[in-house]
Design a protein around this motif. Sequence first.
Motif, PDB file in Angstrom:
ATOM      1  N   PHE B  21      16.492  12.631 100.205  1.00  0.00           N
ATOM      2  CA  PHE B  21      17.583  13.002  99.632  1.00  0.00           C
ATOM      3  C   PHE B  21      17.117  14.293  98.973  1.00  0.00           C
ATOM      4  N   GLY B  22      18.189  15.293  98.879  1.00  0.00           N
ATOM      5  CA  GLY B  22      17.527  16.425  98.485  1.00  0.00           C
ATOM      6  C   GLY B  22      18.957  17.432  98.268  1.00  0.00           C
ATOM      7  N   TYR B  23      18.271  18.775  97.840  1.00  0.00           N
ATOM      8  CA  TYR B  23      19.177  19.715  97.592  1.00  0.00           C
ATOM      9  C   TYR B  23      18.614  21.115  97.909  1.00  0.00           C
ATOM     10  N   PRO B  24      19.105  21.806  98.724  1.00  0.00           N
ATOM     11  CA  PRO B  24      18.426  23.206  99.249  1.00  0.00           C
ATOM     12  C   PRO B  24      18.155  24.199  98.372  1.00  0.00           C
ATOM     13  N   GLY B  25      17.543  25.139  98.681  1.00  0.00           N
ATOM     14  CA  GLY B  25      17.302  26.429  97.752  1.00  0.00           C
ATOM     15  C   GLY B  25      16.334  27.295  98.320  1.00  0.00           C
ATOM     16  N   GLY B  26      16.015  28.386  98.046  1.00  0.00           N
ATOM     17  CA  GLY B  26      15.263  29.415  98.282  1.00  0.00           C
ATOM     18  C   GLY B  26      13.987  29.023  99.059  1.00  0.00           C
ATOM     19  N   ALA B  27      13.161  28.705  98.266  1.00  0.00           N
ATOM     20  CA  ALA B  27      11.790  28.240  98.435  1.00  0.00           C
ATOM     21  C   ALA B  27      11.560  27.311  99.552  1.00  0.00           C
ATOM     22  N   ILE B  28      12.528  26.295  99.595  1.00  0.00           N
ATOM     23  CA  ILE B  28      12.425  25.103 100.538  1.00  0.00           C
ATOM     24  C   ILE B  28      13.278  25.255 101.802  1.00  0.00           C
ATOM     25  N   MET B  29      13.773  26.455 101.857  1.00  0.00           N
ATOM     26  CA  MET B  29      14.573  26.746 103.079  1.00  0.00           C
ATOM     27  C   MET B  29      14.109  26.689 104.505  1.00  0.00           C
ATOM     28  N   PRO B  30      12.596  27.063 104.432  1.00  0.00           N
ATOM     29  CA  PRO B  30      12.333  26.690 105.738  1.00  0.00           C
ATOM     30  C   PRO B  30      11.903  25.245 106.110  1.00  0.00           C
ATOM     31  N   LEU B  31      11.954  24.360 105.270  1.00  0.00           N
ATOM     32  CA  LEU B  31      11.988  22.681 105.521  1.00  0.00           C
ATOM     33  C   LEU B  31      13.558  22.549 106.055  1.00  0.00           C
ATOM     34  N   TYR B  32      14.501  22.992 105.239  1.00  0.00           N
ATOM     35  CA  TYR B  32      15.635  22.694 105.596  1.00  0.00           C
ATOM     36  C   TYR B  32      15.968  23.156 106.898  1.00  0.00           C
ATOM     37  N   ASP B  33      15.432  24.436 107.488  1.00  0.00           N
ATOM     38  CA  ASP B  33      15.677  25.013 108.697  1.00  0.00           C
ATOM     39  C   ASP B  33      15.089  24.190 109.730  1.00  0.00           C
ATOM     40  N   SER B  34      14.186  23.333 109.661  1.00  0.00           N
ATOM     41  CA  SER B  34      13.548  22.665 110.533  1.00  0.00           C
ATOM     42  C   SER B  34      14.049  21.213 110.761  1.00  0.00           C
ATOM     43  N   LEU B  35      14.966  20.743 109.680  1.00  0.00           N
ATOM     44  CA  LEU B  35      15.300  19.325 109.658  1.00  0.00           C
ATOM     45  C   LEU B  35      16.040  18.800 111.021  1.00  0.00           C
ATOM     46  N   ASP B  36      16.731  19.657 111.631  1.00  0.00           N
ATOM     47  CA  ASP B  36      17.746  19.342 112.602  1.00  0.00           C
ATOM     48  C   ASP B  36      16.606  18.808 113.611  1.00  0.00           C
ATOM     49  N   GLY B  37      16.967  17.664 114.188  1.00  0.00           N
ATOM     50  CA  GLY B  37      15.823  17.022 115.215  1.00  0.00           C
ATOM     51  C   GLY B  37      14.619  16.545 114.808  1.00  0.00           C
ATOM     52  N   SER B  38      14.526  16.564 113.535  1.00  0.00           N
ATOM     53  CA  SER B  38      12.990  15.957 112.997  1.00  0.00           C
ATOM     54  C   SER B  38      13.040  14.571 113.035  1.00  0.00           C
ATOM     55  N   GLY B  39      14.609  13.896 113.034  1.00  0.00           N
ATOM     56  CA  GLY B  39      14.208  12.442 113.045  1.00  0.00           C
ATOM     57  C   GLY B  39      14.470  12.098 111.732  1.00  0.00           C
ATOM     58  N   ILE B  40      14.796  12.625 110.617  1.00  0.00           N
ATOM     59  CA  ILE B  40      15.079  12.483 109.388  1.00  0.00           C
ATOM     60  C   ILE B  40      16.555  12.666 108.984  1.00  0.00           C
ATOM     61  N   ARG B  41      17.015  11.641 108.380  1.00  0.00           N
ATOM     62  CA  ARG B  41      18.353  12.168 107.968  1.00  0.00           C
ATOM     63  C   ARG B  41      18.335  12.540 106.577  1.00  0.00           C
ATOM     64  N   HIS B  42      18.979  13.598 106.311  1.00  0.00           N
ATOM     65  CA  HIS B  42      19.018  14.067 105.042  1.00  0.00           C
ATOM     66  C   HIS B  42      20.161  13.921 104.324  1.00  0.00           C
ATOM     67  N   ILE B  43      20.054  13.370 102.996  1.00  0.00           N
ATOM     68  CA  ILE B  43      21.547  13.255 102.296  1.00  0.00           C
ATOM     69  C   ILE B  43      21.558  14.357 101.189  1.00  0.00           C
ATOM     70  N   LEU B  44      22.454  15.135 101.234  1.00  0.00           N
ATOM     71  CA  LEU B  44      22.715  16.075 100.330  1.00  0.00           C
ATOM     72  C   LEU B  44      23.597  15.560  99.051  1.00  0.00           C
ATOM     73  N   THR B  45      22.789  15.498  98.229  1.00  0.00           N
ATOM     74  CA  THR B  45      23.460  15.287  96.669  1.00  0.00           C
ATOM     75  C   THR B  45      24.076  16.592  96.104  1.00  0.00           C
ATOM     76  N   ARG B  46      24.702  16.302  95.035  1.00  0.00           N
ATOM     77  CA  ARG B  46      25.305  17.537  94.511  1.00  0.00           C
ATOM     78  C   ARG B  46      24.364  18.033  93.082  1.00  0.00           C
ATOM     79  N   HIS B  47      23.389  17.307  93.025  1.00  0.00           N
ATOM     80  CA  HIS B  47      22.531  17.862  92.046  1.00  0.00           C
ATOM     81  C   HIS B  47      21.142  17.206  92.100  1.00  0.00           C
ATOM     82  N   GLU B  48      20.029  17.836  91.906  1.00  0.00           N
ATOM     83  CA  GLU B  48      18.578  17.532  92.366  1.00  0.00           C
ATOM     84  C   GLU B  48      18.331  16.083  91.788  1.00  0.00           C
ATOM     85  N   GLN B  49      18.907  15.818  90.357  1.00  0.00           N
ATOM     86  CA  GLN B  49      18.659  14.513  89.643  1.00  0.00           C
ATOM     87  C   GLN B  49      19.438  13.328  90.501  1.00  0.00           C
TER      88      GLN B  49
END
Lengths: 104, 564
Positions: B21-49
């Motif tokens: 579960f997460g929320y993207p932003g500048g410093a973590i962008m490389p991780l999000y860029d690699s998510l596709d095909g990683s085998g991990i489903r990411h759930i975009l929430t609307r706030h980090e909390q």
Amino acid sequence: MQMFHIRYRNAQGALMRILNAISRRGIDLTSVHAEARGQEYAVTVLLEVTHKQIGQLCREWSSIVDVVDVGSSAASLGPGQAAWAPLPPSSASISGQSARAALA
Amino acid sequence: MPKGAEIVLQCLRAEGVDLAFGYPGGAIMPLYDSLDGSGIRHILTRHEQGAVFAAEGYARVTGKVGVAIATSGPGATNLVTGIADAKMDSVPLVCITGQVRSAMIGSDAFQETDVFGVTLSLTKWSRLVRTIDEIPEVIAEGFHWARSGRPGPVVIDIPTDLLKAKREFSGPVKFAAHAGSGEARAEGAFRDTIVALLEQAARPVALVGAGAKLSGAIAELRRLLDDLNIPTFATVHGLGAVPPQSPYYLGMVGMHGTRAANMALHETDLLLVFGARLDDRVTGDPTRFAPQARIVHFEIDPAQLDRVRACELPVIGNLADTIPALQAELGHASLPDWSDWRALACGGERAELDLRGRAQPTLRFLDELFSRLPADNVVIADVGQHQMWAAQRYRSSSPRGFITSGGLGAMGFALPAAVGVQLARPQTCVLCVSGDGGFQMNIQELATVRRLGLPIKMVIVDNKYLGMVRQWQQLFYQRNYAETDLSDNPDFVEIAKAYRIRGWRLHESAMAEYPVSAETGNLIETFLGSPEPELLVFDCHPEANVYPMVPAGAALSEMVFGDE
């Protein structure tokens, strides 16, 4: 005054976690000395604490991942007079005094 | 050669992570860029909390490690409440945060926060990754500590340049715990002592906390309690560990516990505590807590001993080890006949007093709701009056069936936690019970619910107050309702509609007749039976109170029952 001796692995944040256990209780740090000791590190702190706080602190320090062991001694005895007494997590003493006390 | 971000994701997969579960932003962008095909489903929430509470919900219902991802600076600091919550309630959680470039650390760069320092006292373990080579070991060790011993939160802070860098990678590694680290183990002698204490006891009781479910020793605990057959009660996190129909079970203990449980605890001469911290909400005035009792405290974390009340016999270790050890010893013991004590503690007079609250419309509503839940259900409660009402009324034999923010008491927990629970248990009926105050603290997660089409059933108990605070103001601050009035709440049904979620409204007057009318019953059935997310607003009296209540500073025996 109570003197505490804590051996720990010098991993990121280990010393700060030890000191946080003190500061979160609003206890003033009278003296802190940390140094490498063999493969590990040791920190000695001198604190004005209640009997209850001694137990709480020792148990909280024992729960920190990188802490190896914890001991304490009354500062007034002097470092040369009293080797520090280990204060392991309590179950280590279950077969001894605390078990007898429970049955008393 | 893979990038650091790809190594992170491969290591997460190796730890069994398939949902984050997460929320993207500048410093973590490389991780999000690699998510596709990683085998991990990411759930975009609307706030980090929302992300960290959702990860907690997932972890609490599965027992697995929950994963939350956020960027540096505000993204990371928005995780802090969830991290503190996981620490208090022993939830296995790994938070991956992006950090500014290594060379910029310490320069107060844009979106730089010392999240390692900020979370130091809230985490069980944390690391600021310094080289790309460290990534596999750090992730393996982080997951080890998150799930071992007393579970807890871990923060892994990774500078963005390390996520972008490349290196040879031979695969994830396994963490080998340091010698002497990990779980403490109880020595065998404790068994003889406890048996001797039981043989001497005239009024023994058992208190069950979260440690029961965390240890996975539910079956062993139930067998032991059946054999002991002594009055037993649970903390809010221990609910479900003991089947509520057990003849010796007295319900929840503590500030809003049952009279029977609190009185038994006050009168006992031997208290067996199984995996509970004995915090102040359970003990009341610690100087008058279980005043005649010797306490045997089964606990995995030595730091939890003697926090509020000293115990005579601590047993440090995992209940999965210590309970069977005790059970084996009981076979040779000649335990006293406690039937008179059991009859007094579990008997009619005390139990009847607990039924007085049935006249309260919100309790009746919750009874109606809970009684119509399918067998496979999870209830997630937010924080406040509704939380305690729900805890009092929910009766389940599922140790992970009732989920709430207990130790920290973080309002806004329930809705995002329900997202995590529903994703973990897609076939389960997930009921989220909130107050009007808490629901608005993470109301944005309605968008997550809608986007994913999660069939969560959301209830708002709407008294147009911060109800628990108002109750205390009424009882202890001469009805000075300072800043607790929420009478200008929005129309929650209309808000749900804006998120394309159907909303319902039910007034407490519908609970005046018993049994409830067919119309009300049908509404509840339709609400619970829908395959879609649904929101039900229950309008309750603004000055409804939670009873029984042990006033702050009072002993458990001094509970008050109000005027219901």
